[in-house]
Design a protein around this motif. Structure first.
Motif: not given
Length: 265
Positions: A1-6, A66-69, A19-27
């Motif tokens: 299951m994929n992590p939520p968007v935020c 949660n996801y990268s910019r 914190i819109p640009h703190g995400g580190e995840l890449l699908p």
């Protein structure tokens, strides 16, 4: 299951740390198309949740991507229009790093349909979550502050000349919050040991400009902070606790000043 968007942390203060640009995840479906430098995610706003942990402990809400910019930039207008016409800036779905290095392997770029899918699956859910948290707090408070937490490398010739001031305050030239809040934040920054500027190269992104509606009780202020103030700007981009401990009281003073000015409205 994929992590939520935020990730959302609900607080009771009239304060949202976005914190819109703190995400580190890449699908997983995206990684094989990316260059090695893209997979390092150098343009991430690293460690901001940790840096602003004091605000959450005091009762602020936190909305963090949660996801990268590199998947999609939730701090850009959904129609892809430029925030800084005539200047080099980043796009809704970036294809280059801040230094101009390609993110995608040759022949593995984006289609218009894919951009629309990313808007639907990543951009819209982030904004729905942020808008819902603002609305929840507005039920309890006459005014709410959305503090846009950002950080960036201090020297990026492609985006700006020379070295940035340490603390770059953005209020869309004063339109995104009442003057007393802007003045309080500027004063707190000026009283600190760090260099600062208000509405200089960075005046606030889409979130600051879109949600900042002072007449409707929603005030937004962006802080674009030079990363070297609290971390090492070189990969693997470690957090520097001793350096962070010097800037955290300044962040606290800026937030406290803005909230006090808002409470006086």
């Amino acid at each position: 299951m994929n992590p939520p968007v935020c990730k959302i942390t609900q607080g009771k203060l009239p304060l949202v740390i976005s914190i819109p640009h703190g995400g580190e995840l890449l699908p997983d479906w995206l990684v094989p198309r990316l260059t090695p430098v893209a997979c390092e995610r150098p343009d991430t706003d690293w460690h901001l949740r940790r840096l602003y942990a004091f605000a959450a402990e005091q009762g602020a809400s936190v909305v963090e991507a949660n996801y990268s910019r590199y998947v999609i930039d939730v701090n850009r207008p959904g129609d892809g229009s430029s925030l800084y016409p005539g200047q080099t800036t980043t796009t809704l779905c970036p294809t280059e790093t801040f230094r101009g290095e390609p993110l995608y392997l040759e022949g593995a770029g984006l289609s218009a349909d894919e951009v629309e899918g990313r808007k639907r699956n990543f951009w819209q859910p982030y904004h729905a979550a942020l808008a819902a948290e603002i609305a929840r707090l507005r039920v309890e408070h006459a005014n709410v502050l959305v503090w846009e937490a950002h950080s960036i490398a201090g020297v990026l010739p492609r985006l700006f000349e020379g070295k940035l001031p340490d603390l770059n305050i953005g209020t869309h030239s004063g339109a995104s919050c009442v003057p007393a809040m802007r003045e309080a934040v500027i004063a707190a920054a000026a009283a600190s040991p760090f260099t600062s500027v208000a509405d200089g190269r960075f005046q606030g992104g889409h979130i600051t400009r879109h949600y900042g509606q002072p007449a409707q009780g929603v005030h937004t202020i962006q802080l674009e902070m030079v990363q070297a103030v609290y971390m090492d700007e070189r990969a693997p981009f470690p957090y520097l606790p001793n350096a962070a401990a010097r800037v955290q009281p300044v962040l606290r003073n800026m937030l406290d000043g803005a909230l006090a000015a808002m409470a006086a409205l």
